[in-house]
Design an enzyme around this catalytic site. Structure first.
Site, PDB file in Angstrom:
ATOM      1  N   ASN A  32       0.825  -1.211   0.000  1.00  0.00           N
ATOM      2  CA  ASN A  32       0.000   0.000   0.000  1.00  0.00           C
ATOM      3  C   ASN A  32       0.860   1.262   0.000  1.00  0.00           C
ATOM      4  O   ASN A  32       0.344   2.372   0.114  1.00  0.00           O
ATOM      5  CB  ASN A  32      -0.949   0.010   1.207  1.00  0.00           C
ATOM      6  CG  ASN A  32      -0.214   0.170   2.533  1.00  0.00           C
ATOM      7  OD1 ASN A  32       1.003  -0.017   2.609  1.00  0.00           O
ATOM      8  ND2 ASN A  32      -0.946   0.499   3.590  1.00  0.00           N
ATOM      9  N   ARG A  35       5.155   3.060   3.479  1.00  0.00           N
ATOM     10  CA  ARG A  35       6.514   3.489   3.838  1.00  0.00           C
ATOM     11  C   ARG A  35       6.916   4.733   3.069  1.00  0.00           C
ATOM     12  O   ARG A  35       7.583   5.628   3.621  1.00  0.00           O
ATOM     13  CB  ARG A  35       7.508   2.355   3.579  1.00  0.00           C
ATOM     14  CG  ARG A  35       8.958   2.696   3.938  1.00  0.00           C
ATOM     15  CD  ARG A  35       9.106   2.954   5.435  1.00  0.00           C
ATOM     16  NE  ARG A  35      10.425   3.478   5.749  1.00  0.00           N
ATOM     17  CZ  ARG A  35      10.724   4.778   5.778  1.00  0.00           C
ATOM     18  NH1 ARG A  35       9.798   5.688   5.519  1.00  0.00           N
ATOM     19  NH2 ARG A  35      11.930   5.178   6.076  1.00  0.00           N
ATOM     20  N   ASN A 119      -1.881  -1.495  12.572  1.00  0.00           N
ATOM     21  CA  ASN A 119      -1.389  -1.926  11.274  1.00  0.00           C
ATOM     22  C   ASN A 119      -0.773  -3.324  11.344  1.00  0.00           C
ATOM     23  O   ASN A 119      -1.134  -4.228  10.582  1.00  0.00           O
ATOM     24  CB  ASN A 119      -0.357  -0.929  10.745  1.00  0.00           C
ATOM     25  CG  ASN A 119       0.178  -1.326   9.384  1.00  0.00           C
ATOM     26  OD1 ASN A 119      -0.460  -1.082   8.361  1.00  0.00           O
ATOM     27  ND2 ASN A 119       1.351  -1.949   9.353  1.00  0.00           N
ATOM     28  N   THR A 145      11.553 -10.482  14.474  1.00  0.00           N
ATOM     29  CA  THR A 145      12.718  -9.765  14.988  1.00  0.00           C
ATOM     30  C   THR A 145      13.308 -10.472  16.195  1.00  0.00           C
ATOM     31  O   THR A 145      12.584 -11.069  17.003  1.00  0.00           O
ATOM     32  CB  THR A 145      12.333  -8.321  15.389  1.00  0.00           C
ATOM     33  OG1 THR A 145      13.434  -7.695  16.069  1.00  0.00           O
ATOM     34  CG2 THR A 145      11.123  -8.300  16.313  1.00  0.00           C
ATOM     35  N   SER A 186       9.961  -2.164  22.728  1.00  0.00           N
ATOM     36  CA  SER A 186       9.223  -1.052  22.117  1.00  0.00           C
ATOM     37  C   SER A 186       7.859  -1.570  21.674  1.00  0.00           C
ATOM     38  O   SER A 186       7.613  -2.781  21.666  1.00  0.00           O
ATOM     39  CB  SER A 186       9.981  -0.497  20.906  1.00  0.00           C
ATOM     40  OG  SER A 186       9.921  -1.424  19.825  1.00  0.00           O
ATOM     41  N   TYR A 188       6.785  -1.511  18.640  1.00  0.00           N
ATOM     42  CA  TYR A 188       7.067  -2.309  17.441  1.00  0.00           C
ATOM     43  C   TYR A 188       7.408  -3.744  17.815  1.00  0.00           C
ATOM     44  O   TYR A 188       6.847  -4.701  17.258  1.00  0.00           O
ATOM     45  CB  TYR A 188       8.221  -1.689  16.643  1.00  0.00           C
ATOM     46  CG  TYR A 188       8.914  -2.674  15.735  1.00  0.00           C
ATOM     47  CD1 TYR A 188       8.306  -3.102  14.550  1.00  0.00           C
ATOM     48  CD2 TYR A 188      10.164  -3.202  16.069  1.00  0.00           C
ATOM     49  CE1 TYR A 188       8.938  -4.033  13.736  1.00  0.00           C
ATOM     50  CE2 TYR A 188      10.790  -4.115  15.257  1.00  0.00           C
ATOM     51  CZ  TYR A 188      10.174  -4.529  14.091  1.00  0.00           C
ATOM     52  OH  TYR A 188      10.802  -5.460  13.284  1.00  0.00           O
ATOM     53  N   HIS A 189       8.326  -3.916  18.757  1.00  0.00           N
ATOM     54  CA  HIS A 189       8.711  -5.262  19.166  1.00  0.00           C
ATOM     55  C   HIS A 189       7.530  -6.001  19.807  1.00  0.00           C
ATOM     56  O   HIS A 189       7.385  -7.216  19.660  1.00  0.00           O
ATOM     57  CB  HIS A 189       9.896  -5.204  20.134  1.00  0.00           C
ATOM     58  CG  HIS A 189      11.167  -4.724  19.494  1.00  0.00           C
ATOM     59  ND1 HIS A 189      11.659  -3.461  19.710  1.00  0.00           N
ATOM     60  CD2 HIS A 189      12.028  -5.331  18.640  1.00  0.00           C
ATOM     61  CE1 HIS A 189      12.785  -3.308  19.030  1.00  0.00           C
ATOM     62  NE2 HIS A 189      13.030  -4.423  18.364  1.00  0.00           N
ATOM     63  N   LYS A 192       5.439  -7.744  17.285  1.00  0.00           N
ATOM     64  CA  LYS A 192       6.029  -9.002  16.809  1.00  0.00           C
ATOM     65  C   LYS A 192       5.801 -10.131  17.817  1.00  0.00           C
ATOM     66  O   LYS A 192       5.693 -11.302  17.439  1.00  0.00           O
ATOM     67  CB  LYS A 192       7.524  -8.814  16.552  1.00  0.00           C
ATOM     68  CG  LYS A 192       7.851  -7.808  15.461  1.00  0.00           C
ATOM     69  CD  LYS A 192       7.393  -8.262  14.093  1.00  0.00           C
ATOM     70  CE  LYS A 192       7.899  -7.323  13.004  1.00  0.00           C
ATOM     71  NZ  LYS A 192       7.582  -7.790  11.649  1.00  0.00           N
ATOM     72  N   ARG A 248      23.448   4.003   9.853  1.00  0.00           N
ATOM     73  CA  ARG A 248      23.544   5.386  10.297  1.00  0.00           C
ATOM     74  C   ARG A 248      25.005   5.766  10.546  1.00  0.00           C
ATOM     75  O   ARG A 248      25.434   6.871  10.216  1.00  0.00           O
ATOM     76  CB  ARG A 248      22.690   5.611  11.551  1.00  0.00           C
ATOM     77  CG  ARG A 248      21.197   5.458  11.267  1.00  0.00           C
ATOM     78  CD  ARG A 248      20.332   5.656  12.515  1.00  0.00           C
ATOM     79  NE  ARG A 248      20.461   7.006  13.019  1.00  0.00           N
ATOM     80  CZ  ARG A 248      20.968   7.328  14.200  1.00  0.00           C
ATOM     81  NH1 ARG A 248      21.383   6.373  15.015  1.00  0.00           N
ATOM     82  NH2 ARG A 248      21.046   8.567  14.579  1.00  0.00           N
ATOM     83  N   THR A 260      27.234   8.661  16.484  1.00  0.00           N
ATOM     84  CA  THR A 260      26.441   8.851  17.698  1.00  0.00           C
ATOM     85  C   THR A 260      26.216   7.519  18.402  1.00  0.00           C
ATOM     86  O   THR A 260      25.361   6.716  18.005  1.00  0.00           O
ATOM     87  CB  THR A 260      25.094   9.507  17.365  1.00  0.00           C
ATOM     88  OG1 THR A 260      24.457   8.761  16.315  1.00  0.00           O
ATOM     89  CG2 THR A 260      25.293  10.934  16.905  1.00  0.00           C
TER      90      THR A 260
END
Length: 415
Positions: A32, A35, A119, A145, A186, A188-189, A192, A248, A260
């Site tokens: 869809n 992203r 989602n 993950t 998190s 997100y985690h 999962k 990164r 960082t």
């Protein structure tokens, strides 16, 4: 094999779709394009210039003579269309990447938390329901993950999904096999983890054939397929929300920005090269579980490193400066991570290690596209709790005595 790749336009889905197509499979991408819309929301974009999906698929046809089909569909909300697609196509397998994949993005606000849960969990449940309702024997391969396990020190190697435990019962000691205890860091985690429980239920109740891949942090950009044409290039996220830690670091080194390191940098993480990810998808599809058995779980990673050691490695190769910054995440400053990851090696995976591929990734991607870097999006600004601070280097903070730097200092010769 006829394969539907959900989320096939994304960071992992696109190279996986190309790899499976190159092997001779009939691949249909379902996406869809959420992203790409998130890029617009964040005002951040890929370091690499990614083309429209139509241009990508045309380039693939030109380069290989093979065709990728596309169905634009929201897996989390368009259940009836998803079901109709499965009934019409009758795929042998589904590869499920159709989830919001960023831990920092999932923690930005209550809205982002709710979006990620709605989602990701709805997408997974819709897929499982559709497979059951279709009546088809479809093998589902899901990209999970390593973060479902958490990053605490367990005093043992984390097994591939399942743990043998001894329980003192009325008849004495009994041995049971359970899913390894979860400890998500998190939202997100957490999604999962919920996926994992859904898979266990549907495998038990409906005898679905499911493989769940607990993946480490992806590094790298290119695969043999994406290198065939500039229009096939994969996305490379370097911003504080979607950029993985090593990618990164590579961009920071390329533009002279400090590497960082959050907190002490003692966080140990698992890693895998993106090319190895595509190979693991191939191996998982070629080795499905039987109907009526438990979910097959692989730990999809090839090596572990502390964050500060990664920074030191990149600094040695590039001359970049390392700076410890506040850790925006609510996590332990130091952790050990010992992981069992033998299944894919036993199936023939030959991993790309950091020592083998890191320098090439620096020169071929980070330095090549460094002029596209937006300095404002480099720091990790999404904080897990109100008492956490963004991971911004001292010279780039708004309260910096000298003001914010404006001109990049090039650390790597792109030539």
């Amino acid at each position: 094999m006829k394969i539907v790749v959900l989320g096939g336009d994304g960071f992992c889905g696109w190279p996986a779709s190309l790899h499976l197509s190159a092997l001779g499979n009939e691949v249909t991408i379902v996406d869809n394009f959420s992203r790409r819309r998130i890029d617009e929301e964040l005002g951040a974009g890929s370091l690499t210039p990614i083309r429209s999906n139509a241009e990508r698929r045309a380039a693939w046809a030109e380069a290989t003579g093979r065709h990728l089909d596309l169905v634009e569909l929201d897996v989390a909300t368009d259940y009836e269309r998803l079901l109709d697609l499965l009934v019409t196509l009758r795929p042998d397998a589904i590869v499920h990447f159709a989830e919001q994949r960023s831990a920092p993005y999932s923690m930005k606000s209550s809205r982002h938390k709710r979006y990620t849960v709605n989602n990701n969990v709805n997408a997974t449940d819709n897929v499982l329901c559709a497979v059951v309702e279709s009546g088809l024997d479809i093998h589902l391969v899901h990209l999970g993950t390593m973060g479902v396990y958490g990053y605490g020190t367990a005093g043992m190697k984390i097994p591939e999904g399942y743990l043998d435990v001894a329980v003192n019962g009325e008849a004495g000691e009994m041995h049971r096999e359970i899913l390894y205890p979860t400890s998500p860091g998190s939202i997100y985690h957490m999604t999962k983890v919920l996926d994992q429980d859904l898979f266990a239920y549907y495998a038990k109740n409906d005898a679905l054939r499911i493989t769940d891949l607990h993946q480490g942090i992806i590094w790298g950009t290119s695969t043999p397929e994406t290198q065939l044409d500039e229009r096939l290039v994969n996305r490379f996220d370097y911003d504080g929300d979607y950029g993985t830690v090593l990618n990164r670091f590579l961009v920071q080194a390329a533009v002279g920005y400090p590497l960082t390191v959050h907190g002490t940098g003692g966080q140990t993480r698992a890693f895998i090269h993106i090319q190895d990810m595509t190979r693991c998808i191939e191996l998982a599809l070629a080795n499905p579980p039987e109907r009526g058995v438990r979910v097959k779980i692989f730990n999809q990673m090839t090596e572990t490193h502390r964050v500060r050691d990664l920074a030191a490695m990149v600094a040695r190769l590039t001359g970049a400066v390392v700076e410890n910054v506040p850790d925006p995440r609510n996590e332990a400053d130091e952790n050990e991570l010992h992981v069992t990851a033998e299944a894919f090696l036993d199936l023939g995976l030959h991993p790309t290690t950091l020592s083998q591929g890191l320098l090439g990734e620096i020169n071929q991607t980070a330095a090549k596209y460094r002029d596209r870097v937006d300095f404002a999006h480099i720091p990790a600004r999404s904080v897990w709790t109100k008492d956490r601070q963004p991971g911004i280097p001292a010279a780039y903070r708004e309260d910096s005595p000298g003001g914010l730097p404006t001109d990049p200092v090039t650390a790597i010769d792109a030539g």
